[in-house]
Scaffold this active site. Structure first.
Site, PDB file in Angstrom:
ATOM      1  N   ASP A  20     -58.947  10.487  41.667  1.00 23.78           N
ATOM      2  CA  ASP A  20     -59.123  11.838  41.109  1.00 23.78           C
ATOM      3  C   ASP A  20     -59.125  12.902  42.212  1.00 23.78           C
ATOM      4  OD1 ASP A  20     -59.531  13.694  39.092  1.00 23.78           O
ATOM      5  OD2 ASP A  20     -61.172  12.584  38.162  1.00 23.78           O
ATOM      6  N   ASP A  27     -57.117  17.610  31.694  1.00 19.86           N
ATOM      7  CA  ASP A  27     -57.478  16.503  30.804  1.00 19.86           C
ATOM      8  C   ASP A  27     -56.910  16.652  29.394  1.00 19.86           C
ATOM      9  OD1 ASP A  27     -58.789  15.716  33.012  1.00 19.86           O
ATOM     10  OD2 ASP A  27     -60.783  15.698  32.126  1.00 19.86           O
ATOM     11  N   ALA A  50     -49.769  20.548  43.458  1.00 21.97           N
ATOM     12  CA  ALA A  50     -49.018  20.265  44.692  1.00 21.97           C
ATOM     13  C   ALA A  50     -47.623  19.696  44.422  1.00 21.97           C
ATOM     14  CB  ALA A  50     -49.825  19.309  45.598  1.00 21.97           C
ATOM     15  N   TRP A  80     -53.600  16.119  38.490  1.00 20.51           N
ATOM     16  CA  TRP A  80     -53.528  17.204  37.497  1.00 20.51           C
ATOM     17  C   TRP A  80     -52.275  18.077  37.626  1.00 20.51           C
ATOM     18  CZ3 TRP A  80     -58.655  18.841  40.041  1.00 20.51           C
ATOM     19  CH2 TRP A  80     -59.672  17.926  39.748  1.00 20.51           C
ATOM     20  N   GLY A  81     -51.180  17.523  38.081  1.00 16.29           N
ATOM     21  CA  GLY A  81     -49.949  18.320  38.197  1.00 16.29           C
ATOM     22  C   GLY A  81     -49.964  19.311  39.343  1.00 16.29           C
TER      23      GLY A  81
HETATM   24  C1  GAL Z   1     -61.200  14.299  35.552  1.00 14.63           C
HETATM   25  C2  GAL Z   1     -60.026  13.452  35.189  1.00 14.63           C
HETATM   26  C3  GAL Z   1     -60.382  12.683  33.948  1.00 14.63           C
HETATM   27  C4  GAL Z   1     -61.621  11.858  34.193  1.00 14.63           C
HETATM   28  C5  GAL Z   1     -62.758  12.729  34.703  1.00 14.63           C
HETATM   29  C6  GAL Z   1     -63.959  11.910  35.143  1.00 14.63           C
HETATM   30  O1  GAL Z   1     -60.905  14.988  36.711  1.00 14.63           O
HETATM   31  O2  GAL Z   1     -58.895  14.245  34.976  1.00 14.63           O
HETATM   32  O3  GAL Z   1     -59.304  11.879  33.544  1.00 14.63           O
HETATM   33  O4  GAL Z   1     -61.319  10.870  35.129  1.00 14.63           O
HETATM   34  O5  GAL Z   1     -62.338  13.501  35.797  1.00 14.63           O
HETATM   35  O6  GAL Z   1     -64.975  12.709  35.642  1.00 14.63           O
END
Ligand code: GAL
Length: 443
Positions: free
Chosen positions: A185, A255, A237, A234-235
């Site tokens: 992440d 998300d 860079a 998250w798309g």
């Molecule tokens: C977000 C991620 C989610 C999930 C979440 C957990 O950044 O995009 O899919 O993993 O964190 O906290």
């Protein structure tokens, strides 16, 4: 030519250095000593010279991952019982037989603090009394694979330990537990590891963001087992430009949500980046929402079909035991899954001009693509009422010969009556927000 006059570089260890344009660098890692130097040209010095360039493993990740991830169903409320229940549901509901393989833990699995002696991340014993390795053993005994989650920052999104600066130790720890897949992440990134502007020469592979992921990719490559590596970036860079040099799949957005709006938005984003998709290289449209929220069955069909025909990983994200038989039949549809998992054609379906005068819609409604079984057409009805949709056979890319053609409904697994020629036009009524799926072969 460089737009920056000088770069200030921090070098912490062989895996870990960073250069910041025109300002003094500071350590982005925890617990490592640093030295600072200045480079006049950024290319292949400092950050670019020392970051790993190791490509992702070719022993895994050729096809879009099929599996389950706990996040959409349980958020932080996760434990061994829930994870093993999903694994057992894979067996009892026929999901393993359909090709689903990965059981993935997301955020919130460890304690807040690393072990002060070993510095390893510690599984929370109240959630995972047998550790993560104990769960992995049981998952492997079912013939499945196990994924885990960490973060390319100092802490995960929920505040648990992140792996930035600890990549080698964490990769080795995950490997020793038997982990097969890492979702990585992008939360809690120190300011000097972010990208506030386009990097020199638009080279996003050498951006701070990419290098954080490359550090982990290099560490995973040193482990004895292959890791499937999903960049949860998250798309950001321009990841679609360099993701395949670092991992097997990469998130294209923030998300997911169990809404029609999310489904159409993420399809709209992905159709702009179809050239990034092929074997070992998958735009990740995020975890599935089938079973969550108030999606209609038609919307759930479109959700599944779009993730299939755009070759996204399909990670189910619900309590599988609550799915009804219609939902199970959607996610186990063998003909759609075969398109996703085709081992001779890696490219996705793409929008095409189905008829001479297609109306403009919020996202394209007509897609065609090839598989080892034939040429396929997928049609989404994006309108809020049922509608008549048509395509001219002559407009379908990849159709060769003049026919006659057989049109096969992939959802029902049956041929439509009649045969079609290259001059035929096919017309069908599609329910609101539904997707029809066809295979065309020569008879
Ligand atoms: C977000 C991620 C989610 C999930 C979440 C957990 O950044 O995009 O899919 O993993 O964190 O906290």
């Amino acid at each position: 030519m460089s737009k920056y006059v000088s770069w200030s570089c921090v070098v912490s260890n062989p895996y870990y250095s960073q250069c910041v344009p025109g300002s003094s660098g500071s350590s982005g890692s925890s617990g490592t000593s640093t030295s600072t130097s200045t480079a006049s040209t950024p290319s292949l010095t400092g950050i670019a010279a020392t970051a790993p360039t190791t490509p992702p493993s070719k022993l895994t990740g050729m096809l879009p991952a099929l599996g389950w991830n706990h996040w959409n169903a349980y958020g932080c409320s996760i434990n061994e019982t829930k994870v093993l229940a999903a694994a057992n549901d894979f067996i009892s509901l026929g999901l393993k037989d359909a090709g689903y393989e990965y059981i993935n833990i997301d955020d919130c699995w460890p304690l807040m603090q690393r072990d002060p002696t070993t510095m390893q991340i510690v599984p929370d014993p109240s959630k995972f009394p047998n550790g993560i390795s104990g769960v992995a053993t049981q998952i492997h005994a079912l013939g499945l694979k196990m994924g885990i989650y960490s973060d390319a920052g100092t802490a995960t999104c929920a505040g648990f330990p992140g792996s930035l600066g600890m990549e080698s130790l964490d990769a080795a720890t995950f490997s020793s537990w038997g982990i097969d897949y890492l979702k990585y992440d992008n939360c809690n990134v120190p300011a000097n590891w972010t990208d506030s502007s386009t990097p020199q020469d638009g080279d996003w592979y050498n951006s701070n963001s990419a290098i954080r992921y490359r550090q982990m990719g290099g560490a995973l490559a040193e482990q004895p087992n292959p890791f499937q590596f999903d960049l949860c970036i998250w798309g950001a860079a321009n990841v679609w430009d360099w993701g395949a040099r670092v991992g097997h799949s990469w998130r294209m957005s923030g998300d997911s949500a169990p809404t029609w709006q999310y489904i159409t938005e993420i399809i709209g984003i992905n159709v702009q980046h179809l050239s990034s998709i092929n074997f070992f290289s998958h735009n990740d449209m995020d975890m599935m929402e089938i079973g969550n929220g108030a999606l209609t069955i038609e919307e759930q069909r479109t959700h599944f079909a779009a993730w299939v025909f755009l070759k996204s990983p399909i990670l189910l994200g619900t309590d599988l035991s609550l799915l009804n038989s219609t939902q199970i039949s959607i996610i186990t549809n063998s003909e759609l899954l075969a398109f996703s998992q085709d081992s001779t054609v890696g490219t996705p379906a793409a929008p095409f001009n189905a008829t001479a005068s297609l109306p403009t819609t919020s996202i394209p409604e007509y897609y065609s693509g090839e598989s080892s079984k034939g040429v396929h057409v997928f049609i989404i009805n994006t309108s809020s009422s049922s509608a008549t949709k048509s395509f001219a056979f002559a407009n379908v890319p990849g159709l060769t010969g003049s026919g006659p053609f057989i049109l096969h409904d992939m959802w029902t697994g049956t041929d439509l009556t009649g045969t079609y020629s290259l001059s035929s036009t096919f017309t069908v009524t599609v329910a609101s927000h539904d997707t029809v799926a066809y295979r065309i072969t020569s008879s």
